[in-house]
Design an enzyme around this catalytic site. Sequence first.
Site, mmCIF file in Angstrom:
data_model
loop_
_atom_site.group_PDB
_atom_site.id
_atom_site.type_symbol
_atom_site.label_atom_id
_atom_site.label_comp_id
_atom_site.label_asym_id
_atom_site.label_seq_id
_atom_site.Cartn_x
_atom_site.Cartn_y
_atom_site.Cartn_z
ATOM 1 N N HIS A 272 -9.493 0.979 4.784
ATOM 2 C CA HIS A 272 -8.224 1.151 5.490
ATOM 3 C C HIS A 272 -8.463 2.057 6.702
ATOM 4 O O HIS A 272 -9.276 2.978 6.653
ATOM 5 C CB HIS A 272 -7.181 1.777 4.546
ATOM 6 C CG HIS A 272 -5.809 1.745 5.125
ATOM 7 N ND1 HIS A 272 -5.379 2.666 6.048
ATOM 8 C CD2 HIS A 272 -4.781 0.883 4.934
ATOM 9 C CE1 HIS A 272 -4.132 2.375 6.396
ATOM 10 N NE2 HIS A 272 -3.745 1.292 5.737
ATOM 11 N N GLY B 292 2.621 -1.337 4.294
ATOM 12 C CA GLY B 292 2.651 0.095 4.000
ATOM 13 C C GLY B 292 4.072 0.579 3.765
ATOM 14 O O GLY B 292 4.634 0.415 2.674
ATOM 15 N N GLU C 247 -5.639 -5.307 10.292
ATOM 16 C CA GLU C 247 -4.595 -4.320 10.546
ATOM 17 C C GLU C 247 -4.872 -3.598 11.865
ATOM 18 O O GLU C 247 -5.665 -2.631 11.886
ATOM 19 C CB GLU C 247 -4.554 -3.285 9.425
ATOM 20 C CG GLU C 247 -4.289 -3.868 8.060
ATOM 21 C CD GLU C 247 -3.690 -2.826 7.129
ATOM 22 O OE1 GLU C 247 -2.603 -3.073 6.611
ATOM 23 O OE2 GLU C 247 -4.291 -1.754 6.951
ATOM 24 N N GLY D 240 2.199 1.911 10.764
ATOM 25 C CA GLY D 240 3.117 3.036 10.645
ATOM 26 C C GLY D 240 3.801 3.410 11.946
ATOM 27 O O GLY D 240 4.426 4.464 12.049
ATOM 28 N N GLU E 128 -6.921 4.460 7.826
ATOM 29 C CA GLU E 128 -6.750 5.899 7.564
ATOM 30 C C GLU E 128 -8.004 6.468 6.907
ATOM 31 O O GLU E 128 -8.365 7.621 7.149
ATOM 32 C CB GLU E 128 -5.493 6.119 6.705
ATOM 33 C CG GLU E 128 -4.230 5.878 7.528
ATOM 34 C CD GLU E 128 -3.044 5.336 6.756
ATOM 35 O OE1 GLU E 128 -3.021 5.436 5.520
ATOM 36 O OE2 GLU E 128 -2.129 4.806 7.409
ATOM 37 N N ASN F 181 0.863 -1.177 0.000
ATOM 38 C CA ASN F 181 0.000 0.000 0.000
ATOM 39 C C ASN F 181 0.904 1.232 0.000
ATOM 40 O O ASN F 181 1.475 1.582 1.028
ATOM 41 C CB ASN F 181 -0.891 -0.025 1.255
ATOM 42 C CG ASN F 181 -1.736 1.228 1.384
ATOM 43 O OD1 ASN F 181 -1.836 2.019 0.453
ATOM 44 N ND2 ASN F 181 -2.344 1.411 2.550
ATOM 45 N N TRP F 182 1.014 1.826 -1.180
ATOM 46 C CA TRP F 182 1.932 2.979 -1.303
ATOM 47 C C TRP F 182 1.372 4.242 -0.658
ATOM 48 O O TRP F 182 2.079 5.231 -0.528
ATOM 49 C CB TRP F 182 2.210 3.268 -2.787
ATOM 50 C CG TRP F 182 3.023 2.231 -3.496
ATOM 51 C CD1 TRP F 182 3.465 1.029 -2.998
ATOM 52 C CD2 TRP F 182 3.506 2.304 -4.850
ATOM 53 N NE1 TRP F 182 4.185 0.347 -3.952
ATOM 54 C CE2 TRP F 182 4.226 1.112 -5.093
ATOM 55 C CE3 TRP F 182 3.388 3.241 -5.865
ATOM 56 C CZ2 TRP F 182 4.830 0.850 -6.328
ATOM 57 C CZ3 TRP F 182 3.988 2.985 -7.093
ATOM 58 C CH2 TRP F 182 4.708 1.806 -7.315
ATOM 59 N N LYS F 183 0.107 4.220 -0.308
ATOM 60 C CA LYS F 183 -0.567 5.404 0.264
ATOM 61 C C LYS F 183 -0.342 6.621 -0.648
ATOM 62 O O LYS F 183 -0.279 6.480 -1.864
ATOM 63 C CB LYS F 183 -0.087 5.648 1.695
ATOM 64 C CG LYS F 183 -0.198 4.397 2.558
ATOM 65 C CD LYS F 183 -0.036 4.664 4.011
ATOM 66 C CE LYS F 183 -0.005 3.355 4.761
ATOM 67 N NZ LYS F 183 -0.041 3.515 6.189
ATOM 68 N N SER G 118 3.178 -2.601 10.263
ATOM 69 C CA SER G 118 4.635 -2.634 10.445
ATOM 70 C C SER G 118 5.258 -3.985 10.084
ATOM 71 O O SER G 118 6.166 -4.458 10.778
ATOM 72 C CB SER G 118 5.013 -2.223 11.871
ATOM 73 O OG SER G 118 4.590 -0.890 12.115
#
Length: 252
Positions: A97, A236, A169, A175, A99, A9-11, A215
């Site tokens: 997700h 991520g 997650e 992160g 976020e 997931n490159w965000k 992570s």
Amino acid sequence: MRKKIVAGNWKMNKTLAEARALTAEVIQLAKAELSGQASLILCTPFLYLHEVNSLLVGTGIAVGAQNCSEHDSGAYTGEVSAIMIQSLNVPYVILGHSERRQYFLEGGALLAKKVDKVLAAGLTPIFCCGEPLEIREQGTHEALVKKQVEESLFHLGEDAIRRVVIAYEPVWAIGTGKTATSQQAQDMHAVIRQHLAGKYGKPTAETISILYGGSVKPDNAKELFAMPDVDGGLVGGASLKARDFIEIAKGI
Ligand code: PEP
């Protein structure tokens, strides 16, 4: 056997030139060092899906989006629909997700609609669930994750649920550099699978890939992926470096 998947997931990272370079490096390392143990997916920003997908033709590596609209088309400025994603031959879409849940207030009912749109477009949702730190500390994490799965997935029929990939997650591990232990991951994955089995039966639950995210790094991937109900990872930060991403995939 369940599909083993390592998805990056490159965000909201990388310029177009950097996205091209990262993709090229992933392709080169995967070709040289992996033997197809895991399906690799690169979930890029919308802007780069077409370009990255073109670069990936013939490599066996897939591309995925990170979100989509709950609508098909119309006056929704800035939004991107599942049908549009499908028109680029992009097969995967991350949904829910943490976020998106936290910063864009996406809840269970909205995510159920997005899941429907993604499936209706013939794509595979990678549906994320997971608890924040305070919920884990209260000890209600299993109940919350079961509720997240119920709210957004349990309206699906058996054929549809078999097309869903789930990613557990824990929010406190995303992160933060703090990984769930492999036992914590396994325990929650088993809870999710049992919950699916309660609704759809064990044979169906056994077909659904459940990825761990939070992570994941080259030095913890192997132990996490060795757990019986962990079918790979949603990665991520470490997916932004081709070498780390490939080392993680070697952990399958
Ligand atoms: C993620 O964003 O899905 C994720 C797991 O991030 P990280 O690997 O950086 O914790």
